[in-house]
Write an enzyme that holds these catalytic residues in place. Structure first.
Site, PDB file in Angstrom:
ATOM      1  CG  HIS A 166      44.084  40.766  40.723  1.00  0.00           C
ATOM      2  ND1 HIS A 166      42.906  40.229  40.522  1.00  0.00           N
ATOM      3  CD2 HIS A 166      44.841  39.743  40.557  1.00  0.00           C
ATOM      4  CE1 HIS A 166      42.877  38.774  40.230  1.00  0.00           C
ATOM      5  NE2 HIS A 166      44.210  38.504  40.471  1.00  0.00           N
TER       6      HIS A 166
ATOM      7  CG  HIS B 128      47.591  37.740  39.651  1.00  0.00           C
ATOM      8  ND1 HIS B 128      47.260  37.262  40.719  1.00  0.00           N
ATOM      9  CD2 HIS B 128      48.872  37.938  39.713  1.00  0.00           C
ATOM     10  CE1 HIS B 128      48.228  37.595  41.591  1.00  0.00           C
ATOM     11  NE2 HIS B 128      49.146  37.725  41.011  1.00  0.00           N
TER      12      HIS B 128
ATOM     13  CG  ASP C 245      43.696  34.207  36.712  1.00  0.00           C
ATOM     14  OD1 ASP C 245      44.638  35.031  36.874  1.00  0.00           O
ATOM     15  OD2 ASP C 245      42.985  33.648  37.444  1.00  0.00           O
ATOM     16  CG  HIS C 246      41.967  38.050  37.393  1.00  0.00           C
ATOM     17  ND1 HIS C 246      40.437  38.050  37.994  1.00  0.00           N
ATOM     18  CD2 HIS C 246      42.349  36.960  37.697  1.00  0.00           C
ATOM     19  CE1 HIS C 246      40.323  36.905  38.642  1.00  0.00           C
ATOM     20  NE2 HIS C 246      41.609  36.335  38.669  1.00  0.00           N
TER      21      HIS C 246
ATOM     22  CG  HIS D 280      44.757  38.338  45.302  1.00  0.00           C
ATOM     23  ND1 HIS D 280      44.752  36.949  45.613  1.00  0.00           N
ATOM     24  CD2 HIS D 280      45.143  38.295  43.977  1.00  0.00           C
ATOM     25  CE1 HIS D 280      44.906  36.069  44.537  1.00  0.00           C
ATOM     26  NE2 HIS D 280      45.385  36.812  43.292  1.00  0.00           N
TER      27      HIS D 280
ATOM     28  CG  ASP E 108      41.723  36.284  41.833  1.00  0.00           C
ATOM     29  OD1 ASP E 108      40.526  35.769  41.733  1.00  0.00           O
ATOM     30  OD2 ASP E 108      42.886  35.874  41.209  1.00  0.00           O
TER      31      ASP E 108
ATOM     32  CG  HIS F 267      38.821  32.777  40.198  1.00  0.00           C
ATOM     33  ND1 HIS F 267      39.472  32.080  41.142  1.00  0.00           N
ATOM     34  CD2 HIS F 267      39.438  33.492  39.376  1.00  0.00           C
ATOM     35  CE1 HIS F 267      40.618  32.644  40.868  1.00  0.00           C
ATOM     36  NE2 HIS F 267      40.764  33.509  39.805  1.00  0.00           N
TER      37      HIS F 267
HETATM   38 ZN   LIG Z   1      42.630  34.682  39.513  1.00  0.00          ZN
END
Ligand SMILES: [Zn+2]
Length: 297
Positions: free
Chosen positions: A61, A63, A65-66, A133, A196, A254
């Site tokens: 996805h 977000h 941090d990914h 998520h 996530d 994570h």
């Molecule tokens: Zn994350």
């Protein structure tokens, strides 16, 4: 050659000892980079992963941090003269973010963007399933087809050699010899990447029967209310997922920055994972892929 390298294990907030996400699966000649967060390019150097080893980049996805490591990694590939095709897989609803990130990277790669808008196969052997998520998220599953291992002594006894072996494998029988008489089943290996998500059917589908499951475990079981609120797994839920899927090895990652010591997460996952081997990943860990499952018949 198959192995799995952990570039980072932090969730939203990196810490002194944990980089944002980033994982490299080396699977025969192909390199899969999953969820490159910030700092992925530098973590690759620390881990001894070359940009030439990356062929597919898989985002669960968009977000930050990914995916915020994407422009750095792509630019580095151009600098290094990578000339093979590079494929990027991502949820279609994240296309604006992916286009923006790709747009600021140095141009010059043979780059192919593959948005997916539903579950299914997205590349040979590579499947996605929808996770649960806060934004559209998909996990990944890589599957090697089941095959057969030929038995040289049986082949010799049956008088089959050279090109006839290939003929027998394709036809299933040759000159009265059946393939089953001179070979044994070889179970294909399987890998799943589940990030996530709250517990959901998609996660179960991905994890089913895999040799190596990489699963997020953002929260400890004591903070289950936070996991529910932000749609993440607790360590215990990651253990449940692995046990239900009859997984062989579970790699946790994570982690929320609120847990300086992740052994508590490992213990909570283990308590619910049955016979599954549970590893709490640390940055720069590298795991060989588990040995092939023994044939059942
Ligand atoms: Zn994350």
């Amino acid at each position: 050659m198959r192995d799995f390298t952990v570039l980072g294990t932090a969730s939203q907030v990196p810490t002194r000892t944990r980089n944002h996400n980033g994982y490299v699966l080396r699977w025969d000649g192909q390199g899969y980079l999953f969820d490159p967060g910030e700092g992925t390019q530098r973590q690759m150097i620390h881990a001894g992963v070359s940009s030439h080893q990356i062929h597919r980049i898989c985002l669960t996805h968009v977000h930050g941090d990914h995916c915020f490591g994407l422009p750095g990694v792509l630019s580095r590939m151009v600098l290094d003269g990578v000339d093979h095709p590079v494929h990027v897989h991502f949820p279609a609803s994240g296309a604006d973010v992916v286009h923006a990130l790709v747009g600021v990277a140095t141009p010059g790669l043979d780059l192919h963007l593959h948005p997916h808008a539903g579950p299914g196969q997205v590349a040979p052997g590579l499947h996605v399933a929808r996770l649960r998520h806060r934004i559209e998220t998909y996990g990944y599953r890589l599957v090697e087809p089941d095959g057969r291992t030929m038995l040289p002594d049986r082949l010799a006894a049956a008088g089959i050699s050279g090109p006839d072996v290939g003929l027998l494998q394709r036809r299933g029988h040759l000159r009265g010899v059946n393939l089953a008489d001179v070979s044994v089943p070889r179970p294909g290996q399987r890998f799943a990447f589940v990030m996530d998500t709250a517990p959901c059917p998609g996660a179960q589908e991905l994890a089913d029967g895999v040799d190596l499951l990489v699963a997020e475990s953002t929260f400890a079981d004591d903070d289950a209310h936070l996991a529910e609120q932000y749609q993440h797994l607790t360590a215990g839920q990651a253990g449940d997922l692995a046990a239900a899927g009859n997984v062989r090895v579970l790699v946790l990652t994570h982690y929320s920055s609120r847990y300086p010591d992740v052994s508590v997460l490992r213990d909570q996952a283990s308590a619910r994972a049955g016979d599954v081997r549970v590893i709490a990943a640390e940055d720069l860990d590298r795991f060989p892929f588990p040995r092939r499952r023994p044939a059942t018949s």
